[in-house]
Design a protein around this motif. Sequence first.
Motif, PDB file in Angstrom:
ATOM      1  N   TYR A 117       0.790  -1.286  -0.107  1.00 52.95           N
ATOM      2  CA  TYR A 117       0.010   0.056  -0.090  1.00 52.95           C
ATOM      3  C   TYR A 117       0.920   1.261  -0.178  1.00 52.95           C
ATOM      4  O   TYR A 117       0.532   2.300  -0.572  1.00 52.95           O
ATOM      5  CB  TYR A 117      -1.203   0.057   1.072  1.00 52.95           C
ATOM      6  N   GLU A 118       2.031   1.290   0.459  1.00 54.70           N
ATOM      7  CA  GLU A 118       2.873   2.304   0.397  1.00 54.70           C
ATOM      8  C   GLU A 118       3.284   2.539  -1.117  1.00 54.70           C
ATOM      9  O   GLU A 118       3.419   3.635  -1.464  1.00 54.70           O
ATOM     10  CB  GLU A 118       4.245   1.933   1.192  1.00 54.70           C
ATOM     11  N   PHE A 121       0.414   4.390  -2.555  1.00 56.77           N
ATOM     12  CA  PHE A 121       0.446   5.462  -2.025  1.00 56.77           C
ATOM     13  C   PHE A 121       1.156   6.434  -2.643  1.00 56.77           C
ATOM     14  O   PHE A 121       0.996   7.658  -3.190  1.00 56.77           O
ATOM     15  CB  PHE A 121       0.692   5.546  -0.491  1.00 56.77           C
ATOM     16  N   GLU A 446      -5.065  -3.041  10.571  1.00 59.85           N
ATOM     17  CA  GLU A 446      -6.183  -2.605   9.486  1.00 59.85           C
ATOM     18  C   GLU A 446      -7.501  -2.797   9.556  1.00 59.85           C
ATOM     19  O   GLU A 446      -8.590  -1.753   9.355  1.00 59.85           O
ATOM     20  CB  GLU A 446      -5.411  -3.025   8.065  1.00 59.85           C
ATOM     21  N   THR A 449      -8.767  -0.039  12.363  1.00 55.37           N
ATOM     22  CA  THR A 449      -8.781   1.450  11.857  1.00 55.37           C
ATOM     23  C   THR A 449      -9.833   1.593  10.712  1.00 55.37           C
ATOM     24  O   THR A 449     -10.606   2.694  10.589  1.00 55.37           O
ATOM     25  CB  THR A 449      -7.458   2.004  11.631  1.00 55.37           C
TER      26      THR A 449
ATOM     27  N   PRO B 826       3.128  12.553   4.981  1.00 53.34           N
ATOM     28  CA  PRO B 826       2.099  12.256   3.974  1.00 53.34           C
ATOM     29  C   PRO B 826       1.141  13.518   3.881  1.00 53.34           C
ATOM     30  O   PRO B 826       1.155  14.320   4.784  1.00 53.34           O
ATOM     31  CB  PRO B 826       1.183  11.276   4.354  1.00 53.34           C
ATOM     32  N   ASN B 873      -5.340   3.398   9.192  1.00 53.76           N
ATOM     33  CA  ASN B 873      -4.886   2.275   8.288  1.00 53.76           C
ATOM     34  C   ASN B 873      -4.076   2.200   7.547  1.00 53.76           C
ATOM     35  O   ASN B 873      -3.867   3.063   6.484  1.00 53.76           O
ATOM     36  CB  ASN B 873      -6.535   1.953   7.622  1.00 53.76           C
ATOM     37  N   PRO B 874      -3.214   1.017   7.469  1.00 54.74           N
ATOM     38  CA  PRO B 874      -2.235   0.809   6.535  1.00 54.74           C
ATOM     39  C   PRO B 874      -2.408   1.010   5.141  1.00 54.74           C
ATOM     40  O   PRO B 874      -1.566   1.322   4.076  1.00 54.74           O
ATOM     41  CB  PRO B 874      -1.286  -0.394   7.073  1.00 54.74           C
ATOM     42  N   SER B 875      -3.551   0.835   4.686  1.00 55.39           N
ATOM     43  CA  SER B 875      -4.136   0.687   3.333  1.00 55.39           C
ATOM     44  C   SER B 875      -4.039   2.148   2.741  1.00 55.39           C
ATOM     45  O   SER B 875      -4.090   2.379   1.557  1.00 55.39           O
ATOM     46  CB  SER B 875      -5.412   0.142   2.972  1.00 55.39           C
ATOM     47  N   ALA B 876      -3.733   3.140   3.723  1.00 57.44           N
ATOM     48  CA  ALA B 876      -3.523   4.649   3.300  1.00 57.44           C
ATOM     49  C   ALA B 876      -2.035   4.658   2.646  1.00 57.44           C
ATOM     50  O   ALA B 876      -1.996   5.845   2.099  1.00 57.44           O
ATOM     51  CB  ALA B 876      -3.983   5.352   4.383  1.00 57.44           C
ATOM     52  N   GLY B 877      -1.348   3.775   2.890  1.00 56.93           N
ATOM     53  CA  GLY B 877      -0.061   3.920   2.386  1.00 56.93           C
ATOM     54  C   GLY B 877       0.998   4.512   3.612  1.00 56.93           C
ATOM     55  O   GLY B 877       2.234   4.283   3.307  1.00 56.93           O
ATOM     56  N   VAL B 878       0.509   4.752   4.669  1.00 56.20           N
ATOM     57  CA  VAL B 878       1.242   5.045   5.757  1.00 56.20           C
ATOM     58  C   VAL B 878       0.694   4.547   7.083  1.00 56.20           C
ATOM     59  O   VAL B 878      -0.665   4.343   6.986  1.00 56.20           O
ATOM     60  CB  VAL B 878       1.513   6.658   6.011  1.00 56.20           C
ATOM     61  N   THR B 879       1.449   4.303   8.092  1.00 53.52           N
ATOM     62  CA  THR B 879       0.996   3.549   9.120  1.00 53.52           C
ATOM     63  C   THR B 879       0.336   4.577  10.525  1.00 53.52           C
ATOM     64  O   THR B 879      -0.177   4.294  11.150  1.00 53.52           O
ATOM     65  CB  THR B 879       1.791   2.506  10.005  1.00 53.52           C
TER      66      THR B 879
END
Lengths: 457, 1163
Positions: A117-118, A121, A446, A449, B826, B873-879
Amino acid sequence: MHCVSTNVEINIKHKKMKKLLYLFIILFTLSCGKGFLDVKPSSNTVVPTTLEDFQQLLDASVMRYAPELLDLQADDYYLAPTYWHSMSNVVFRNAHVWADDIFETMESENYGWNRLYEQIFYSNVVLDGLQKINITLGNQKTYDQVKGSALFIRAMALHYLLQLYSPAYREDRADIGLGVPMPRSSDVNEKVYRPSVHECYAQIIDDLNMAKDLLDGQVDFGRPSKVAAYALLARVYLMMGKYDLAGRASENSLLLYDDLTDLKVSNKRDYKKTIYLAFMAPATIIGTNLSNVLTDPELYEMYDGSDLRKTFLFRLNTQGNINKTDSYNLSLYCFSGLDTDEQYLIKAECLARLDKPEEAMQTLNHLLRHRFSTYTDLRADTKDEALEIILQERRKELVFRGLRWSDLKRYNRDGANITLARTLGDKTYTLAPNSNKWLFPIPPNEIKTSDISQNPR
Amino acid sequence: MNFDKGGRGLCLPRVETQYIASLRKRRLKHTTAVQRGEAGIPRSIQAYLQIWFSATRRGEIFFALTAMIFFVSLLFSLEAQPQSRGDLGTAPGQTPKLSQVYRPYITGRVVSPDSSYSTNATIEIAGTGIYTIANNKGEFNFRGVYIDEGTLLMKHRQYPEILTIKFDTLRRGPFIFTLQKIKEQQIEAVDVIETGYFRVPQERATGSFVHIDQELLNRTVGSNILDRLAGVTRGLTFNQSNVGSTIFSSNAPSMSIRGISTIRANMEPLIILDNFPYEGDINSINPEDIESVTVLQDAAAASIWGARAGNGVIVLTSKSGKFEQPLKVRVRTDMSISQKPDLYYNPTIPMAEYIDIERYLYDQGAWNGRINQVYPYVTPTIEALLAYKNGHISETEMEERIAQLKTQDVRRDLDRYVYRPTGLYKAAVNFRGGSKQHSYYLSAGYDKNLGNIEGHHNERLTLQARNSYRMFGDKLTFDAHIQFASDRNRRGGSAPYQVLYDRLADEQGNPLSIGGGYSSSGLRQSYIDTAGNGLFQDWNFYPLDNIYQYENLIAQTSYQVRPSVTYRPLDWLSLTANYQYMRQFSETDDIRKAEYFDIRDIYNRFSKIDYASNTVAHSLPEGGTLSQYANGLSAHYFRMHFNIDRYFGTRHQFNMVGGMEVNSRTTLYREFPIMLGYQPETETYTPFDLTKSYPNYLTKGTGTMTSLVPRNASRSTTLNRHILYFANASYTYDRRYTATFSARKDAANIFGADINQRGQPFWSAGLRWQLHEEDFYKEDWLSKLVLRVTHGYTGNVSGTSSYITAAIAATSDIRTGRVYQTITNPPNPQLGWETVGMTNVAVDFSMFGDRLSGSIEHYRKKATDLLSTQPINPSAGVTSLFGNWSSLRGWGWDINLTGKNVQTGHFLWQSDLLLSYTNEEVTDYELKPSSDRLYLTSNLGTYPIEGRPLYGIYSFAWAGLDATGQPQGYMDGEISKDYTDIYNNTRLDDYVYHGRATPPLFGSIRNTFRYREVELSFNISAQFGYYIRRAGMNYGQLYSVTGYTTAPYQYDYANRWQQPGDEAHTHVPAAQYPVVANRETFYGMSEVLVERGDHVRLRDIRLAYRLKLPRIGLPSVQVYGYANNLRVLWAANKLGFDPEAVYSNRMVYPAVRTYSFGVNIDF
């Protein structure tokens, strides 16, 4: 401070007061240009805004990581039992034996979910940023290249995510399960959900189709290219079972770039000659020693004496165990990017599946001529015969490439009924073909959140 | 009263033109009425009067006029005709009885005792519309007023309040309206509150303001304006960065108003100087130029400052000239002397005992590692032991040397040769005055502050000029204000020591060496005595010389230019444009002279001796070093606003201010490469490559000069821009009810598109009810009773940008060879302002004829959208993401009371009590530390805990010493001595929570005694309800061979457990060598070392005498003496230390006592 300029006339009669007041207010509100607040507050940071910045973001090392969890669960290798017992990363340890509880008390997992996902992003940051750049004749080429690269990287990451966390694609059934979240912008506050597997694949195909038109034809192992886009398209279509499209994509990629290393000449494939470099890092699992990565003797025995891949891929260590070699010059890392051999195999497989055994075997023979010390072309008269040979060769060619897990999933989808098993110490672990454990659980942080649904286990 | 029933015989001496003017206004209407009235009896007295006026010649009318008014009036009232619109005459429905006869005129005078105001006030009879204007002498009178009773209203354009006087049939004047000068007014009088945007009389304020007037500001003598607020401002606390062994997180504020409102953003209150935020160094402001300070405490007060007001606002108002005021000159000068620090304040192990401990350690072999390395520093005791061991001296000589050391104490030398009393000298003069069209204020101030070591001093020069011009009949006012300040701050070297029994000077006062250095990397005396065959520079370290061999000079200049223009097209409307340019720059020179020890040390270390030729080659060029830094700040502010101030009738009063502001602030920091071989006389240096390796004499290898950092030239800039809109309105009905509303919208360049466009305004609303003005209010003993309620929002911001930021990786990708960037922050387009919502309820009162007055306020605040890091949420690309995640709530009380205990002709005893309670609780904070241990060991505030104050004191539960003197704690409910387990595995819930680390309850009481011209006042302040962690016995430090500098400060050593039974009366663990590190950590963090911080302190005393010397033309001379930091009167801790200077394992001393003497002269 180009902002405010008012010319208030002093000698205004009382009657004109209202007008003056209006003028005053209008000047207050309108006189400030919007650009006034669009400056960055500190000089010591880079706010990526130029094409060069974006290219540098896409050149980040992190963009070339593939998830090692794929091979860790597949049957290309198994870990030395003593080492496996002592592994500190519980997620890796549990994943290797398809344990019921992968995460135990761990909250997150950096090497699969987070890292992919990084990459998405970063791609989204670039894609969002590109919208603010004016395209000119001078920058059009770079712009297209950067945009195509971002789309490619996003598709690549998404395709890996689907291999890990979603069931194999089935043309005939849209309800087979959930895909993975697909953030489409760089806004980290965006609410995510799990769309269907179909939607996810459609997104990948869209991105790649767009990318292939934007990207440059010249192969550059460190950056996405048109060849890479075709090659990845071929891989994705193959997994989807769309053999005609997969075959055509692989053909397109091979038309542009078909370099094969002849193992008679060199028993290393330089990663710089590949279509696109990506790698998995078993180094994070196995420390600094490849001797912990063991190959099943059964697999090793599949290679006959004149097959140069036997030494290209494996070596026997002093204890008589079969270890992985550094076949791609990546030291401990496993090459999992795109290379031409995979394309030949896809093309061959698709031709076979489309009932063109002769052409299929021609393609395969071209590849294998580069793999044996002495080689006589193989022949197949029927589709099934050809397919059997080709899949056998696929198994032998693409070891440690992160592809086996996906192949197993699609074979089982097509009814192959393959059960995985491994024995570590005195215990044997198995993975049944219809098990939920073909889907890796999503990291608990995940779920916590974003409240998306967890894979059944 | 000589009223003639017939209305005859009354005669008025002269005509008041104003009276006519007021009547003329109604002429037309009444003429019409007359024409209609000709057919019959005029319907109103007004009309009747008009007939006479218009029908008669001017010179003669008045006798008749007045007589006729009386006559007709009487006639009408006798007929008991109710009048629907009786503009003049008896009130509707009221009939004066014949017995209640009265004079039909009202007279009086408007006075302004100090000529602060013109006397041209408007006097109005409430409810009638009849008014007159007082003449230049302030005299006014009404004629022919047939109103039994009513109220006179005095309105004055410059005066913030309407004064009232009631008249009735008996009391008709002469009345006196006194325009009190604002600052001299007491409780009943009006304070004008300056918010930085507008001024509002306290009578119409709904919000919570603290107004510190000139007199209170002048009570103390410091050079820093904010320090003068200490102890006299309710709800304001000054915080320390560390207390005892407790260190606050780095963003903890130096001062806070009504507690904490944020967790990670800026915590300091906003400082406003006149109209604009003051971003420069507060030390550039001379307190003598400040007229008053207003502290805006609640949302209604502060929300006009919107996104920057979350921590409260402090508004500094500069002095200015007054129109129509003769020249006034004020000279103030004072001198302060502070005592030397009390170096013996912190208890230590007696020197003899400490040296015995050193010998014990030596015997244990603890020093062997260092001794064997030949050159590292060892203490004089070890030197002696070593010399004996190596056969250089005899045993008796060794014992003699050690006996001598036992008598030495470095504090004696520090006290005698290093520290001196500090001095502060201040002089300030200002001139102010003004003509009808021009007013001016000019001032100059000079401060010189001498530090407590020679060579440490700073000087400040401030200049100020302010001119105001009125033009076009006061319609246009132009104001120009220029402020200039220059600070020069010089710091010299210090006099460090190695061990507490070092000796700095011989009997004659000549500097002595304490070895080769002043830290653990220092060199051994016996080594440097012989090293280098005499070819080296002197390698000794002389602390007393060190003072003169280093200097750090900061020269800072700042100025502000502040023009403004106000146009007043109408009486009730003004338009203002303000601009401010501010610039501040400072340059720092850091000079190490060639003789400075560090330079000599490097010089010698990086040398190579050629033993054959007995010559030496040095790498470092001869001379000292110079490092330079520069800081700059410049800011532009531009604001335009309108101001409406209007009465509708006599009961409705409407005020409004609204406008917009644009500002831009830039900072620049520059650093220059270090200059080596620097010669201060010629200002030259020698180019030298610091990155290369040079031969090292000590290691015999080569190395880089790491203690001289090869700084690259660097610079960094920041740029902050804001656009904001604001409005504030207030409406008052009949002086009894006031409603206020305020709104502001901010936009800044640190936020992304979303937040700037969404534009969440900060608003507030308030109500005020002057209960004592109500007709039904009859409580005479409680002459003032006001209720106020407000609610609203303010904001806060941190410098974190919502823009995506990236950094270029230090090295290229190893496989592609390409330069790449990684994202460090971010993008977060939703990053926004923090919001602080506050509700304030207050009662103001005055009772027993103003004997006791004050206010009680209660507030609750809720700070939401607080910035913090939170996992996402890590799916955002950052934790994790820095965003508006957290919240806290706060609540508290503020009470201030003023009691005039004794008030006779010449004697006044007044007490001012300030009492505040403030508490807060973190209500939402998600990030947890990786181990609960960090709650205990991290700086306070690093890991906020939900349901607790931001700064709380925690400790390990204590189970006493066991029979062998070992400390015991608890693990899983059982008594345990597994210190590692306790340290690593105790959960947050199992820690002892003591309470807050900052006082929730604090206050002060100031008593003032005045007899004729003598005034004595003293201030006692108190803080309650908080805890401090003191440093306890730590054998790890005592027995560490490199800890010799601080080791003697292990003051609890004497109380340690020594024999069975001691555990009954001590908690200091038994000595143990070798040290068990976790035992020491556990004990240091245990509950027995936590003490209550509550204390009461006598802050200061001031004695002033005002000389009256009218004959020599000096209207007023005041001399005063002032002393502060006097003493702690009571402290809760058992050891008797000052809670602001907790006994520690290093040298600490409480704030020194200061005595001041000064003169104030007003011409």
